[in-house]
Motif scaffolding. Sequence first.
Motif, short mmCIF file in Angstrom:
data_model
loop_
_atom_site.label_atom_id
_atom_site.label_comp_id
_atom_site.label_asym_id
_atom_site.label_seq_id
_atom_site.Cartn_x
_atom_site.Cartn_y
_atom_site.Cartn_z
N LEU A 143 10.40 1.91 -0.29
CA LEU A 143 10.43 0.52 -0.75
C LEU A 143 11.76 0.21 -1.44
O LEU A 143 12.36 -0.85 -1.20
CB LEU A 143 9.26 0.26 -1.70
CG LEU A 143 9.17 -1.15 -2.30
CD1 LEU A 143 9.07 -2.20 -1.19
CD2 LEU A 143 7.97 -1.24 -3.24
N ALA A 144 12.22 1.12 -2.28
CA ALA A 144 13.50 0.92 -2.96
C ALA A 144 14.65 0.82 -1.95
O ALA A 144 15.54 -0.02 -2.09
CB ALA A 144 13.74 2.05 -3.95
N ARG A 145 14.63 1.68 -0.94
CA ARG A 145 15.68 1.65 0.08
C ARG A 145 15.67 0.34 0.85
O ARG A 145 16.72 -0.26 1.14
CB ARG A 145 15.49 2.82 1.06
CG ARG A 145 15.80 4.19 0.47
CD ARG A 145 15.35 5.29 1.42
NE ARG A 145 15.53 6.61 0.85
CZ ARG A 145 16.59 7.39 1.06
NH1 ARG A 145 17.57 6.97 1.83
NH2 ARG A 145 16.67 8.58 0.50
N GLN A 445 -0.38 1.30 6.23
CA GLN A 445 -0.49 0.30 5.16
C GLN A 445 -0.91 1.01 3.88
O GLN A 445 -1.84 1.83 3.88
CB GLN A 445 -1.53 -0.76 5.51
CG GLN A 445 -1.11 -1.69 6.63
CD GLN A 445 -2.08 -2.82 6.84
OE1 GLN A 445 -2.85 -3.16 5.95
NE2 GLN A 445 -2.07 -3.39 8.04
N PRO A 446 -0.23 0.73 2.75
CA PRO A 446 -0.48 1.48 1.51
C PRO A 446 -1.94 1.47 1.05
O PRO A 446 -2.42 2.46 0.51
CB PRO A 446 0.41 0.77 0.49
CG PRO A 446 1.50 0.16 1.30
CD PRO A 446 0.86 -0.24 2.60
N GLU A 521 6.23 -3.93 2.16
CA GLU A 521 5.50 -3.13 3.15
C GLU A 521 6.45 -2.32 4.02
O GLU A 521 6.82 -2.74 5.13
CB GLU A 521 4.63 -4.05 4.02
CG GLU A 521 3.49 -4.73 3.25
CD GLU A 521 2.60 -5.57 4.15
OE1 GLU A 521 3.05 -5.94 5.27
OE2 GLU A 521 1.46 -5.85 3.75
N PRO A 522 6.85 -1.14 3.56
CA PRO A 522 7.74 -0.29 4.37
C PRO A 522 7.17 0.05 5.73
O PRO A 522 7.93 0.32 6.67
CB PRO A 522 7.90 0.96 3.50
CG PRO A 522 7.66 0.49 2.11
CD PRO A 522 6.61 -0.58 2.23
N HIS A 523 5.83 0.03 5.86
CA HIS A 523 5.25 0.41 7.15
C HIS A 523 5.66 -0.57 8.26
O HIS A 523 5.60 -0.21 9.45
CB HIS A 523 3.73 0.50 7.05
CG HIS A 523 3.02 -0.81 6.91
ND1 HIS A 523 2.76 -1.38 5.69
CD2 HIS A 523 2.53 -1.68 7.83
CE1 HIS A 523 2.13 -2.53 5.86
NE2 HIS A 523 1.98 -2.74 7.14
N GLN A 524 6.09 -1.77 7.91
CA GLN A 524 6.55 -2.70 8.94
C GLN A 524 7.78 -2.16 9.66
O GLN A 524 7.93 -2.33 10.87
CB GLN A 524 6.86 -4.07 8.33
CG GLN A 524 5.65 -4.83 7.84
CD GLN A 524 5.97 -6.28 7.54
OE1 GLN A 524 6.82 -6.89 8.17
NE2 GLN A 524 5.29 -6.85 6.56
#
Length: 584
Positions: A143-145, A445-446, A521-524
């Motif tokens: 998420l930070a990246r 998804q988290p 949402e990093p999973h995207q």
Amino acid sequence: MFIAFRREVEAALEAALADLDYPTGDLGIEEPPADVPAVLASSVAFRLAGEAGAPPPQVAAEIADAIDLADADLVAEASTQGPYVNFAPSDAYFQGALEDAQAEDWGRLPDTGESVVVEHTSANPTGPVHVGRARNPILGDALARILAFAGHDVTSEYYVNDAGRQMAVFTWAYETFDESDLPEPGREKPDYDLVRYYRKGNEFLEEGDPEAVEAAEAEIAAIIEGLDEGDEETLERVETVVDTVLGGMRETLGRLPAEFDEFVKETRFLRDGSTHEVVDRLRDAEHAFKEEGAWQLDLEDWGIEQSFVFLRSDDTTLYTTRDIAHHEWKFETFDHAITVLGEDQELHANKLRAALEVLGNDTSRLEEVFYAWVNLPGGESMSTRQGTGVDMDDLLDEAVARAEDAVRSRVDDRIRDDDLTDEDVERIAEQVGIGAVRYDVVSKQPTKAITFEWEDALDFEGQSAPYVQYAHARACGILGEADGLEPALDADALAGEDERALLQAVARFPAVVEAAAAEREPHQVATYAREFVDTFNAFYRSCPVLAEDVDDDVAAARLALVEASRQTLANALGVLGIAAPESM
């Protein structure tokens, strides 16, 4: 290109609706199905059918007729398909995508001017990192990246719990027991070395002679009191233990990798007096009350039945009290604060938010990203509270070992076994093994619980990191075999269906970064990368680049498309914190 295309669509659609005296609040813009030859579509006709007194297909046709694309550069045509208005790309759209994606920073968005702190992991420094924490550093780091790639000024923070009873017990045990009292450490790492003292101390407190335990508890209480008062000698004693254990934990987290800009310690807010200042302000709050000697907040106005204790009956503060001071520091330092938390921390987060509002803080700048637990095969939870006895180091070692077996047994259609040195295999195994763990976690998804399965995580043909990494390596291989052929930035030479589909997929990358950052949402990005590989593989199968019967101009243009694809995959993997191997 995709973001600029969307802006042109929005402008043209708004103007058309205004000309027709239709409201422009919701344009209904969405991505069409894969078999529709358009970049974007609008379902606004559904919303306007009642107002227009006509069926959606008729309204869509009316809107399409009113759309003026004279000033559009990237949108070539607006047409209808039933109730939808579809927007097709121009040649300039494809050319721009091909050119822009050659850049190393392809997909990076302009600076927003907003500073964001992302607090994640923050495992207590009481021993090696447990697999129960696997989702937090992986999700938090990704998420930070992504936020940084989306233009935010991001600070990744690890909040170190170096105050309270756990650390007091640890410090007392470290100063009390000798090496001869302890078993051999599980690994030659400082966290494995010192955790023996902590476990021995807890064992003694549970099973030791009552009089000796009472004396030990008095020493522990003195350490807690010294910490709470900001006594420098006590702080230094605890710091010796904390920093040693934290060093080993950081080594483990670095393998993921989970990178941190700041390690902010709880004791910072005892040293500077801000925690006790918070206590004084809370005592004066209208929601404060004292019961059985402890100061608390009544949070019924926030729909929380459980009170918030901020000062014990012995006048010592709690983790939650210090966390208030911590968050007020965040509000002073950053524009926005995001905390990555396990789903079991939701009540704590709600109480903290309410307490911050009691003190007059604007909590709209505070956000939590909650995640569900990872399950081991068979359904056993990787929760730290439930525990499974599996350390993160064990998980990562197992991942690398399994990846090495997979690499050694796999025969690539371009790379023979004897072309790979042992050093190559070890490098690839580290990249693939760690990437497999990371992708398997971040691709979901988290809020959904997941079960970690080795076979799925290391599947070179499935929904996995190796599948995406292999496509990047394949692109590198094509580029490496070009034998002097220079890429040509000529999208007109890429007119085939699979070529255009791949160019469209390339063009979407910045918009995916934008959405993943905005929606946390990093999973995207992980989903996009996997689907991108499907598109790239279709191109690879149908559009040879270096075959003798391919026209030179077409081959050069396809080579540029391969480079655009390689850069897209490299950056997608990069924002997920996953290595992009050049060979596999």
